[in-house]
Design a protein around this motif. Sequence first.
Motif, short mmCIF file in Angstrom:
data_model
loop_
_atom_site.label_atom_id
_atom_site.label_comp_id
_atom_site.label_asym_id
_atom_site.label_seq_id
_atom_site.Cartn_x
_atom_site.Cartn_y
_atom_site.Cartn_z
N ARG A 1 -43.74 -7.55 22.79
CA ARG A 1 -43.29 -7.01 24.06
C ARG A 1 -44.01 -5.68 24.35
O ARG A 1 -44.16 -4.85 23.45
N LEU A 2 -44.42 -5.52 25.57
CA LEU A 2 -45.05 -4.26 25.98
C LEU A 2 -43.95 -3.24 26.19
O LEU A 2 -43.10 -3.39 27.06
N THR A 3 -43.96 -2.22 25.34
CA THR A 3 -42.92 -1.21 25.49
C THR A 3 -43.49 0.16 25.81
O THR A 3 -42.85 0.99 26.42
N GLY A 4 -44.74 0.37 25.39
CA GLY A 4 -45.35 1.67 25.67
C GLY A 4 -45.22 2.62 24.49
O GLY A 4 -44.94 3.80 24.66
N ASP A 5 -45.42 2.07 23.30
CA ASP A 5 -45.36 2.89 22.10
C ASP A 5 -46.79 3.23 21.70
O ASP A 5 -47.59 2.34 21.41
N VAL A 6 -47.14 4.50 21.78
CA VAL A 6 -48.53 4.88 21.52
C VAL A 6 -48.59 5.80 20.31
O VAL A 6 -47.83 6.77 20.22
N ARG A 7 -49.44 5.48 19.36
CA ARG A 7 -49.56 6.31 18.16
C ARG A 7 -51.02 6.60 17.83
O ARG A 7 -51.85 5.71 17.90
N PHE A 8 -51.27 7.82 17.47
CA PHE A 8 -52.60 8.23 17.00
C PHE A 8 -52.49 8.52 15.51
O PHE A 8 -51.54 9.15 15.07
N PHE A 9 -53.43 8.03 14.73
CA PHE A 9 -53.45 8.34 13.30
C PHE A 9 -54.75 9.05 12.96
O PHE A 9 -55.82 8.43 12.99
N ASP A 10 -54.68 10.31 12.67
CA ASP A 10 -55.86 11.08 12.23
C ASP A 10 -57.10 10.80 13.05
O ASP A 10 -58.14 10.44 12.51
N VAL A 11 -57.01 10.91 14.34
CA VAL A 11 -58.15 10.57 15.19
C VAL A 11 -59.13 11.74 15.27
O VAL A 11 -58.75 12.87 15.56
N ASP A 12 -60.39 11.42 14.96
CA ASP A 12 -61.48 12.38 15.20
C ASP A 12 -62.32 11.79 16.31
O ASP A 12 -62.47 10.57 16.40
N PHE A 13 -62.90 12.64 17.13
CA PHE A 13 -63.73 12.08 18.19
C PHE A 13 -64.81 13.07 18.62
O PHE A 13 -64.59 14.29 18.62
N ALA A 14 -65.97 12.52 18.94
CA ALA A 14 -67.06 13.35 19.47
C ALA A 14 -67.75 12.60 20.59
O ALA A 14 -67.99 11.40 20.47
N TYR A 15 -68.04 13.28 21.70
CA TYR A 15 -68.79 12.64 22.78
C TYR A 15 -70.23 12.46 22.33
O TYR A 15 -70.86 11.45 22.58
N GLU A 16 -70.76 13.50 21.68
CA GLU A 16 -72.10 13.41 21.12
C GLU A 16 -71.96 13.53 19.62
O GLU A 16 -71.15 14.33 19.14
N PRO A 17 -72.75 12.74 18.89
CA PRO A 17 -72.53 12.57 17.46
C PRO A 17 -72.26 13.86 16.67
O PRO A 17 -71.37 13.89 15.84
N ASP A 18 -73.01 14.91 16.94
CA ASP A 18 -72.87 16.07 16.06
C ASP A 18 -71.97 17.17 16.64
O ASP A 18 -71.94 18.28 16.14
N LYS A 19 -71.24 16.85 17.72
CA LYS A 19 -70.37 17.87 18.29
C LYS A 19 -68.93 17.38 18.35
O LYS A 19 -68.48 16.88 19.38
N PRO A 20 -68.20 17.49 17.23
CA PRO A 20 -66.83 16.97 17.21
C PRO A 20 -65.94 17.73 18.19
O PRO A 20 -66.03 18.95 18.32
N ILE A 21 -65.12 16.99 18.93
CA ILE A 21 -64.24 17.59 19.92
C ILE A 21 -62.79 17.53 19.43
O ILE A 21 -62.07 18.52 19.50
N LEU A 22 -62.37 16.37 18.92
CA LEU A 22 -60.99 16.25 18.43
C LEU A 22 -61.00 16.15 16.90
O LEU A 22 -61.85 15.48 16.32
#
Length: 618
Positions: free
Chosen positions: A374-395
Amino acid sequence: MRKFSGSTARRLMGYIVRGNELRFTVVILSILVSASASVGASVFLESLIDDYISPLLLASNPDFSGLVHALSMMVCLYLAGILCGFLYNWTMASISQRSLKKIRDQLFSHMQDLPIKYFDTHIHGDVMSVYTNDVDTLRQMISQSIPQGISSLVSIIAVLCTMIAMSWMLTLVVLACVACMLLIVRRIAGRSSAYFIKQQAALGALNGYIEEMVEGQKVVKVFCHEQKAKEGFDVLNDKLCECAREANKYANILMPAMNNLGNLQYVIIAIAGGSIALAGGGITLGTIAAFLQLSKSFTQPISQISQQLNSIIMALAGAKRVFELMDEPVEQDGGYVTLVNAKYQGDDLVEADERTGTWAWKHPHEDGTVTYTRLTGDVRFFDVDFAYEPDKPILHNISLYAKPGQKLAFVGATGAGKTTITNLINRFYDIADGKIRYDGININKIKKSDLRRSLGIVLQDTNLFTGTVRENIRYGRLDASDEEVEAAAQLANADEFIRRLPEGYDTMLTDNGANLSQGQRQLIAIARAAVADPPVMILDEATSSIDTRTESLVQRGMDSLMYGRTVFVIAHRLSTVQNSDAIMVLDHGRIIERGNHQELIAQRGTYYQLYTGAFELE
Ligand SMILES: Nc1ncnc2c1ncn2[C@@H]1O[C@H](COP(=O)(O)OP(=O)(O)OP(=O)(O)O)[C@@H](O)[C@H]1O
Ligand SMILES: [Mg+2]
């Protein structure tokens, strides 16, 4: 010419010929008829002079009936040639417009499939230029150069054969002259091709600049940058002018050069032909006359082709840019979990054909079974890292959970990464590892369109389309009734001002809603998200331009809208986020504090300082 791989030309031909096979056959047949008619007419000249005119000159009692017959034959030949000429030009015009339409269609539908990253990294005016200028370069080539090329080729072959049959000696003279001409053409055309590619790129850059200046005209005026804007324009305009000048400089002298050489050739043939005839070379006056005509028919197509080189080179440069856009990799979507209408049968969730108001994720498994969640809208992030460009981490290390019905707020300085987090939830950008789960499902497994359908998003930059207010709100769900549209507007508190507009819900909006205030635009954007009735809402600075009184009204509206939904709110104004279940304070891509309002105040950390005004958000 060597700058283009043959594949660009081949691919372009594919667009032109495919789907137009029948028309193309008509074109080629007409060209054959028209070319042979013109060769035939020249050959006819020989027999006209030798068989009819010369004997008549000597005859004491001339009989003109043969001559009249011969002349009417010639007229018919010319007429057939002219008619077929019209026919292939008309057909080619239709082929070229159909091909251009096909190319534009494909460009646009391909563009719709490109990832957000493409639009974030390309100048929009330059993209526009592909649709207008680059596609337009193809028009001339398809409608003129191609038929002329084919017709010239046919003429050249036909004329050459006829000339050899008439007199090989004179043919050699003509060939020698043509060889000289070709050498000259090669030198001239070779120089211009590189500049044509540069010209199309410069045109794109110029268009990009113009678009930016049109969009940003208010900023230009506010900072009195008109002069600077003109200077910037001049630089780009000069560059375009220079490339175009260089490209056309050589190309434009081709035609006079060819004409003069053609005249020279005429004289040479007359002299050579006369000498051969006098020396008893076995050629008649008619042959010389026909040859003069034929040599014209021979060099004319060659000079035509060389003139068309201009537009062919330019079109290939345009085609290269068109194909580059077409070859941009489309948004990848490995998602296979889809969103379906669902209903309960006893305790089991099953798929429904009609709209039930209950949604489920349909999850096919490798063993062939299908499960529904069922779609309830439960959203979870687990240790998310992110970079728009490979060598510049943003999150860095973002972990959070939002249970159905919870309101989660992000606060933090500009550039802290708030919008970036929402970009990941709606998969504008993908993270390498599946560390975000939506209703327990790895978000990368969910089909992008279905994922986005389940989210109501009010983006930081409001964008309204040309159309009525009603149409703009209905954009959120195309099958919404008028009542639903108005209910959504009431919820967003937009109803009141919309009714005061000159034509209410039917007021036309143009140019991104330039006739509305910024806050009004935001209210419409909120209504647009609300009409879809999504289980998850993301509001990025949705209330930033709304006055405090309206904001509290919108807030109340949204509170009722939020009932039973998961909501992510990004706000600079802390009053907006106070009643959130959890507030995340972001700093340089890290969550540095979390808790509800009371807890964070009690912590006396950054949030407390923000709240009490100990320091302002930048
Ligand atoms: N498309 C992009 N490509 C590369 N870097 C980007 C892109 N969008 C944002 N960034 C960078 O990511 C960082 C976070 O940006 P983000 O838009 O998430 O900030 P934000 O917290 O929403 O700020 P604001 O409050 O001003 O909206 C910024 O340093 C920005 O330079
Ligand atoms: Mg932002």
